[in-house]
Design a protein around this motif. Structure first.
Motif, mmCIF file in Angstrom:
data_model
loop_
_atom_site.group_PDB
_atom_site.id
_atom_site.type_symbol
_atom_site.label_atom_id
_atom_site.label_comp_id
_atom_site.label_asym_id
_atom_site.label_seq_id
_atom_site.Cartn_x
_atom_site.Cartn_y
_atom_site.Cartn_z
ATOM 1 N N TYR A 1 131.520 -34.265 9.504
ATOM 2 C CA TYR A 1 131.509 -35.718 9.657
ATOM 3 C C TYR A 1 131.469 -36.474 8.336
ATOM 4 C CZ TYR A 1 131.115 -34.955 14.597
ATOM 5 O OH TYR A 1 131.393 -34.559 15.886
ATOM 6 N N GLY A 2 131.457 -35.758 7.227
ATOM 7 C CA GLY A 2 131.444 -36.424 5.932
ATOM 8 C C GLY A 2 130.155 -37.177 5.672
ATOM 9 N N ILE A 3 129.067 -36.727 6.285
ATOM 10 C CA ILE A 3 127.802 -37.414 6.125
ATOM 11 C C ILE A 3 126.865 -36.614 5.231
ATOM 12 C CG2 ILE A 3 128.014 -38.510 8.391
ATOM 13 C CD1 ILE A 3 125.888 -36.585 9.424
ATOM 14 N N ALA A 4 125.772 -37.256 4.846
ATOM 15 C CA ALA A 4 124.653 -36.585 4.181
ATOM 16 C C ALA A 4 123.426 -36.896 5.027
ATOM 17 C CB ALA A 4 124.480 -37.091 2.759
ATOM 18 N N ILE A 5 122.704 -35.884 5.454
ATOM 19 C CA ILE A 5 121.598 -36.101 6.388
ATOM 20 C C ILE A 5 120.318 -36.449 5.644
ATOM 21 C CG2 ILE A 5 120.207 -35.044 8.198
ATOM 22 C CD1 ILE A 5 122.689 -33.465 9.052
ATOM 23 N N ILE A 6 119.823 -35.542 4.826
ATOM 24 C CA ILE A 6 118.687 -35.820 3.939
ATOM 25 C C ILE A 6 119.251 -36.156 2.561
ATOM 26 C CG2 ILE A 6 116.684 -34.808 2.779
ATOM 27 C CD1 ILE A 6 116.007 -35.295 5.628
ATOM 28 N N ASN A 7 118.608 -37.090 1.839
ATOM 29 C CA ASN A 7 119.127 -37.543 0.545
ATOM 30 C C ASN A 7 119.536 -36.372 -0.354
ATOM 31 O OD1 ASN A 7 118.772 -40.172 1.278
ATOM 32 N ND2 ASN A 7 117.211 -40.646 -0.257
ATOM 33 N N GLN A 8 120.729 -36.501 -0.936
ATOM 34 C CA GLN A 8 121.300 -35.498 -1.823
ATOM 35 C C GLN A 8 122.241 -36.212 -2.786
ATOM 36 O OE1 GLN A 8 124.560 -33.536 1.033
ATOM 37 N NE2 GLN A 8 122.592 -33.901 2.066
ATOM 38 N N THR A 9 122.483 -35.612 -3.934
ATOM 39 C CA THR A 9 123.298 -36.255 -4.965
ATOM 40 C C THR A 9 124.686 -35.634 -5.020
ATOM 41 O OG1 THR A 9 121.309 -36.714 -6.272
ATOM 42 C CG2 THR A 9 123.432 -36.901 -7.396
#
Length: 225
Positions: free
Chosen positions: A62-70
């Motif tokens: 889905y092209g998402i980031a679930i938990i914060n990541q860089t």
């Protein structure tokens, strides 16, 4: 009359995660409870691996980031700056002719949390770190998030032939498990649990479809936002 290639808004780019999330959206205990296993049947190390696999699969789908990541986005040029010169007549709406170069850059992973840094490089590969607050407006409300030029600003000079613009940004629903939508957490749990219960019988794609995770995540696609 010379023919001009089709307009390409974004030049070649590289995009990769440079800092992993500090935690997973589902705990090992939650997964063991879901699959009705104890710590001997499903040790922490194995539970973490299953959860991470499920989370990464959903993020990639889905092209998402679930938990914060860089993430690091590397561009050969700013939007619109690799369009070849042309001669002759170009037919289009008058608004298109007058609009000039694009002034907005979309960041691929969403939701956008913040911009960590924006750097440009000259032909000698000398680095300039830009003052983001003075040049850009950062839009964390849109999905995907956007980096937009402030009124009166121009794209900073970036002349290196490749990877002349490097943007590092933080994407994710938040840094804590409680920041993640309940549906997304449920999807990760369902997929990891199904893969555990059917170990050796299916792959992650099958687990995603049959566990119910795909049905939940359909609401989080960009089409639904």
């Amino acid at each position: 009359m010379a023919l001009r290639p089709a307009y390409v808004q974004y030049p070649p780019r590289g995009h990769r995660r440079v800092v992993q999330p500090a935690i997973e959206p589902v705990t090992e205990t939650e997964l063991r409870t879901h699959v009705k296993a104890d710590i001997l049947m499903l040790p922490d190390s194995e539970a973490k691996r299953l959860i991470a696999q499920a989370r990464e699969f959903i993020e990639e789908m889905y092209g998402i980031a679930i938990i914060n990541q860089t993430w690091r986005l590397s561009l050969d040029a700013w939007p619109g700056y690799e369009t070849p010169w042309w001669d002759g007549v170009r037919e289009m709406a008058i608004t298109e002719l007058q609009s000039g170069r694009p002034k907005v850059l979309h960041l691929p992973r969403y939701p956008l949390s913040s911009i960590a840094s924006v750097k440009v490089y000259d032909e000698a590969s000398l680095e300039t770190v830009l003052n983001v607050a003075s040049i850009f407006d950062v839009d964390t409300e849109s999905r995907p998030g956007r980096l937009a030029l402030k009124f009166g600003q121009l794209w900073p000079l970036a002349t290196r032939p490749t990877n002349a613009v490097v943007i590092e940004y933080v994407a994710g629903f938040g840094a804590l498990v409680t920041d993640v939508p309940a549906g997304v957490r449920a999807a990760v749990l369902l997929q990891a649990g199904y893969f555990y219960d059917h170990s050796g019988e299916c792959d992650m794609r099958t687990a995603f479809a049959k566990s119910g995770a795909a049905d939940i995540m359909a609401a989080y696609s960009l089409r639904g936002l």
